[in-house]
Design a protein around this motif. Structure first.
Motif, PDB file in Angstrom:
ATOM      1  N   THR A 245       0.820  -1.219   0.000  1.00  9.37           N
ATOM      2  CA  THR A 245       0.000   0.000   0.000  1.00  9.37           C
ATOM      3  C   THR A 245       0.850   1.264   0.000  1.00  9.37           C
ATOM      4  O   THR A 245       0.397   2.306  -0.455  1.00  9.37           O
ATOM      5  CB  THR A 245      -0.937   0.040   1.219  1.00  9.37           C
ATOM      6  OG1 THR A 245      -0.126  -0.048   2.398  1.00  9.37           O
ATOM      7  CG2 THR A 245      -1.930  -1.079   1.177  1.00  9.37           C
ATOM      8  N   LEU A 246       2.056   1.179   0.506  1.00 12.07           N
ATOM      9  CA  LEU A 246       2.904   2.374   0.523  1.00 12.07           C
ATOM     10  C   LEU A 246       3.973   2.314  -0.559  1.00 12.07           C
ATOM     11  O   LEU A 246       4.271   3.314  -1.210  1.00 12.07           O
ATOM     12  CB  LEU A 246       3.571   2.546   1.888  1.00 12.07           C
ATOM     13  CG  LEU A 246       2.606   2.573   3.081  1.00 12.07           C
ATOM     14  CD1 LEU A 246       3.368   2.745   4.387  1.00 12.07           C
ATOM     15  CD2 LEU A 246       1.582   3.689   2.920  1.00 12.07           C
ATOM     16  N   GLY A 247       4.542   1.123  -0.765  1.00  8.69           N
ATOM     17  CA  GLY A 247       5.636   0.994  -1.721  1.00  8.69           C
ATOM     18  C   GLY A 247       5.162   1.000  -3.164  1.00  8.69           C
ATOM     19  O   GLY A 247       5.663   1.765  -3.988  1.00  8.69           O
ATOM     20  N   VAL A 248       4.178   0.172  -3.467  1.00  8.20           N
ATOM     21  CA  VAL A 248       3.760   0.016  -4.865  1.00  8.20           C
ATOM     22  C   VAL A 248       3.227   1.326  -5.469  1.00  8.20           C
ATOM     23  O   VAL A 248       3.588   1.675  -6.596  1.00  8.20           O
ATOM     24  CB  VAL A 248       2.740  -1.129  -5.004  1.00  8.20           C
ATOM     25  CG1 VAL A 248       2.169  -1.178  -6.406  1.00  8.20           C
ATOM     26  CG2 VAL A 248       3.419  -2.461  -4.675  1.00  8.20           C
ATOM     27  N   PRO A 249       2.378   2.109  -4.747  1.00  5.69           N
ATOM     28  CA  PRO A 249       1.923   3.366  -5.348  1.00  5.69           C
ATOM     29  C   PRO A 249       3.072   4.310  -5.660  1.00  5.69           C
ATOM     30  O   PRO A 249       2.961   5.146  -6.576  1.00  5.69           O
ATOM     31  CB  PRO A 249       1.009   3.960  -4.275  1.00  5.69           C
ATOM     32  CG  PRO A 249       0.571   2.799  -3.471  1.00  5.69           C
ATOM     33  CD  PRO A 249       1.731   1.850  -3.464  1.00  5.69           C
ATOM     34  N   GLY A 250       4.194   4.153  -4.930  1.00  7.43           N
ATOM     35  CA  GLY A 250       5.361   4.987  -5.188  1.00  7.43           C
ATOM     36  C   GLY A 250       5.921   4.812  -6.589  1.00  7.43           C
ATOM     37  O   GLY A 250       6.641   5.667  -7.096  1.00  7.43           O
ATOM     38  N   LEU A 251       5.569   3.664  -7.239  1.00  3.96           N
ATOM     39  CA  LEU A 251       6.048   3.434  -8.597  1.00  3.96           C
ATOM     40  C   LEU A 251       5.386   4.384  -9.591  1.00  3.96           C
ATOM     41  O   LEU A 251       5.864   4.564 -10.701  1.00  3.96           O
ATOM     42  CB  LEU A 251       5.756   1.986  -9.016  1.00  3.96           C
ATOM     43  CG  LEU A 251       6.457   0.887  -8.209  1.00  3.96           C
ATOM     44  CD1 LEU A 251       5.952  -0.489  -8.634  1.00  3.96           C
ATOM     45  CD2 LEU A 251       7.964   0.965  -8.410  1.00  3.96           C
ATOM     46  N   ARG A 252       4.259   4.988  -9.176  1.00  5.64           N
ATOM     47  CA  ARG A 252       3.499   5.935 -10.021  1.00  5.64           C
ATOM     48  C   ARG A 252       3.208   5.348 -11.391  1.00  5.64           C
ATOM     49  O   ARG A 252       3.449   5.974 -12.430  1.00  5.64           O
ATOM     50  CB  ARG A 252       4.279   7.244 -10.184  1.00  5.64           C
ATOM     51  CG  ARG A 252       4.475   7.993  -8.893  1.00  5.64           C
ATOM     52  CD  ARG A 252       5.334   9.219  -9.097  1.00  5.64           C
ATOM     53  NE  ARG A 252       5.849   9.702  -7.818  1.00  5.64           N
ATOM     54  CZ  ARG A 252       5.131  10.460  -6.999  1.00  5.64           C
ATOM     55  NH1 ARG A 252       3.924  10.826  -7.306  1.00  5.64           N
ATOM     56  NH2 ARG A 252       5.648  10.851  -5.848  1.00  5.64           N
ATOM     57  N   LEU A 253       2.718   4.103 -11.384  1.00  5.89           N
ATOM     58  CA  LEU A 253       2.355   3.481 -12.652  1.00  5.89           C
ATOM     59  C   LEU A 253       0.981   3.971 -13.077  1.00  5.89           C
ATOM     60  O   LEU A 253       0.184   4.428 -12.255  1.00  5.89           O
ATOM     61  CB  LEU A 253       2.318   1.950 -12.499  1.00  5.89           C
ATOM     62  CG  LEU A 253       3.663   1.289 -12.241  1.00  5.89           C
ATOM     63  CD1 LEU A 253       3.478  -0.192 -11.955  1.00  5.89           C
ATOM     64  CD2 LEU A 253       4.569   1.473 -13.447  1.00  5.89           C
ATOM     65  N   GLN A 254       0.690   3.848 -14.373  1.00  7.85           N
ATOM     66  CA  GLN A 254      -0.645   4.185 -14.871  1.00  7.85           C
ATOM     67  C   GLN A 254      -1.658   3.180 -14.323  1.00  7.85           C
ATOM     68  O   GLN A 254      -1.347   2.016 -14.144  1.00  7.85           O
ATOM     69  CB  GLN A 254      -0.653   4.114 -16.403  1.00  7.85           C
ATOM     70  CG  GLN A 254       0.046   5.276 -17.078  1.00  7.85           C
ATOM     71  CD  GLN A 254      -0.757   6.562 -16.979  1.00  7.85           C
ATOM     72  OE1 GLN A 254      -1.938   6.580 -17.288  1.00  7.85           O
ATOM     73  NE2 GLN A 254      -0.132   7.635 -16.497  1.00  7.85           N
TER      74      GLN A 254
END
Ligand SMILES: Nc1ncnc2c1ncn2[C@@H]1O[C@H](COP(=O)(O)OP(=O)(O)O)[C@@H](O)[C@H]1O
Ligand SMILES: [Mg+2]
Lengths: 245, 284
Positions: free
Chosen positions: B137-146
């Motif tokens: 929930t914190l790490g993956v959104p950091g990737l800023r993927l579409q």
């Protein structure tokens, strides 16, 4: 006439143990062959090799002239032409008697369920178990279970029926009903190979008795000959040990 | 004369005496159970309400007006728990089953698949759930993927990843408990490996492991609330907020009671399935 089953030089090794050592066996159409031999002599292994549940380590097996131990052959197609019944654990406990019998016709042969059901009910009626159609296997006696297992193996209309000690796990008074069914099948002309340690059974249904020893068929012939007047010392010794002391 | 069945012989005096004695015994047991329950209940009530701090505890944990005030928010949070539980339970069961099946594949071609499935169960059974939730929930959104899914979906995914690791092992135990002769019998009828799995092995395996599967679902019910670590407000988080507003712990009690009420049907089903499985075993 080509044999229904033909084994040539079949070899099977488990680790260090050579269980089948260049075994030859031909079975003609409508013939009933009984395999006898000491426990561990490889009777079950041979039947499992014929049904491709085990891979042979050498030699060839032909079914109706077709080479079935060729690794390019689809084993599922071969097995559909061969019925096998084991000593125990045959029926599927989560399925009713009827569903046990119709599973292969419906799933493998894609027959219409209603049609498969009718055929299964007719077969059950023939063995006097029509009223058990919706029962689960654990509600049946051992003899009834084995008869259902045999009927289930027949529903694919196999060319060859393999029976592995089908009466060994049964109480003596239940053996008779299974033997009667096998005798009926013989009368219908079913080609069968059966492993047994009951000599009366072999005597009653077999056209030919084969004595397995050291991974080969040591002696074979009509039941009276092999069981009453064996030539080989090993056969004599085996039969003497079985005879009531 | 007493007759059980028409035409059956009348019961003997000995049997009638036995029946009467058993009846007297069971009435006595019920009376004893009722009396001892009543005594224990009264003792508990007297001990708790008679305690010196009881009035303070009642005021800060059992305030009816605060309970009524907090209830709507907690219920809204609970609805999130229920939805998460539903989707995560289905997701973990499905993924767990797939992983268990991958682990049973034989043959050299499937070596990498088997190895992956095995390391999956090792990793996610070893990894604390909280860490998985934070990473997703914190790490993956950091990737800023579409097309990044919401935090709620990511949190749900973390739950599914962790729980499917456990459920896969339960399924695998079930699959391995089915006797190999059953597969041989199925294959000898011409069923393919997949057909034998689907129609013969899995139905028996799932029946056998239904109780532990349900048990893990009850555990999941309590863990779904951990997604609130990432923001979404579940029942416990709602209770926490309300507690802070009122300087009163009553909302926690409300949430606790609701959780138990929610769990009761699931636990009852688990017990019933377990009992049925045990009976079936005994019937063999
Ligand atoms: N899957 C197996 N792995 C190792 N050894 C086996 C296996 N199956 C059978 N055997 C061995 O092969 C020998 C023959 O067994 P089997 O064919 O069952 O004999 P029979 O049916 O005549 O009693 C025995 O010594 C048995 O231990
Ligand atoms: Mg055997």
């Amino acid at each position: 006439m080509t044999a229904v089953l033909s084994c040539q030089g079949v070899r099977k090794v488990f680790g260090e143990a050579v269980v089948l050592d260049g075994l030859d066996l031909d079975v003609a159409e409508h013939e009933v062959v009984a395999l006898i031999g000491a426990s561990g002599s490889g009777k079950s292994t041979l039947l499992r090799c014929v049904n491709l549940l085990e891979e042979v380590d050498d030699g060839m097996i032909h079914l109706d002239g077709a080479h079935i131990t060729d690794p390019r052959v689809n084993p599922d197609r071969v097995r559909r032409k061969i019925g096998i019944v084991f000593q125990a654990y045959n029926l599927f406990p989560h399925l009713s008697v009827l569903d046990n019998i119709t599973l292969a016709p419906v799933r493998v042969h894609k027959r219409r369920p209603a049609e498969a059901r009718e055929q299964a009910l007719a077969l059950l009626a023939r063995i006097g178990l029509a009223e058990k159609a919706s029962a689960y296997p654990d509600r049946l006696s051992g003899g009834q279970q084995q008869r259902v297992a045999i009927v289930r193996a027949l529903v694919n209309s196999p060319r060859l029926l393999l029976l592995d000690e089908v009466t060994s796990a049964l109480d003596p008074e239940l053996v008779g009903e299974v033997l009667d069914l096998i005798r009926d099948l013989k009368a219908d002309g079913m080609t069968m190979v059966l492993a047994t340690h009951e000599m009366t059974f072999a005597r009653q249904v077999a056209d030919r008795v084969c004595f397995l020893d050291a991974g080969r068929i040591l002696e074979q012939g009509p039941p009276e000959q092999v069981l009453d007047n064996p030539v080989e010392p090993r056969t004599q010794q085996f039969l003497r040990r079985l005879a009531p002391a | 004369m007493t007759r059980l069945v028409d035409g059956a012989p009348p019961l003997s005096a000995v049997q009638l005496d036995r029946i009467a004695w058993r009846r007297r015994q069971s009435i006595r047991s019920i009376l004893v159970a009722a009396a001892s329950t009543a005594v224990l209940g009264v003792l508990l009530v007297v001990a708790v309400t008679g305690a010196p701090g009881w009035d303070r505890v009642r005021a800060s944990f059992l305030d009816p007006s605060i309970a009524a005030d907090a209830l709507p928010d907690i219920l809204r949070g609970l609805w999130l728990n229920v939805r998460l539980l539903f989707f995560c339970a289905l997701g973990s069961l499905a993924l767990g089953l797939v992983i268990a099946l991958l682990r049973t594949l034989r043959g050299p071609v499937f070596f990498p698949v088997r190895a992956l499935a095995t390391s999956y169960t090792y990793t996610f059974r070893g990894l604390p759930l909280i860490i998985v939730i934070y990473v997703l929930t914190l790490g993956v959104p950091g990737l800023r993927l579409q097309g990044m899914p919401s935090v709620l979906v990511l949190g749900g995914a973390a739950l599914v990843l962790t729980y499917s690791g456990y459920l896969a092992e339960v399924f695998r135990a079930g699959i391995e408990s089915v006797h190999p002769s059953q597969v041989a019998a199925a294959r000898s009828l011409g069923l393919t490996y997949r057909q034998a799995m689907r129609h013969v092995v899995l139905p028996q395996a799932v029946r056998r492991v239904a109780p532990p599967l349900l048990n893990d679902t009850v555990a999941l019910q309590k863990d779904v609330g951990l997604v609130s670590l990432a923001g979404p407000i579940d029942a416990v988080r709602a209770a926490q907020i309300s507690t802070a507003e009122h300087f009163n712990y009553t909302p926690y009690i409300v949430a606790g009671v609701l959780f138990v009420l929610l769990a009761i049907p699931l636990i009852a089903v688990t017990d019933w399935v377990t009992l049925r499985a045990a009976r079936r075993q005994a019937g063999r």
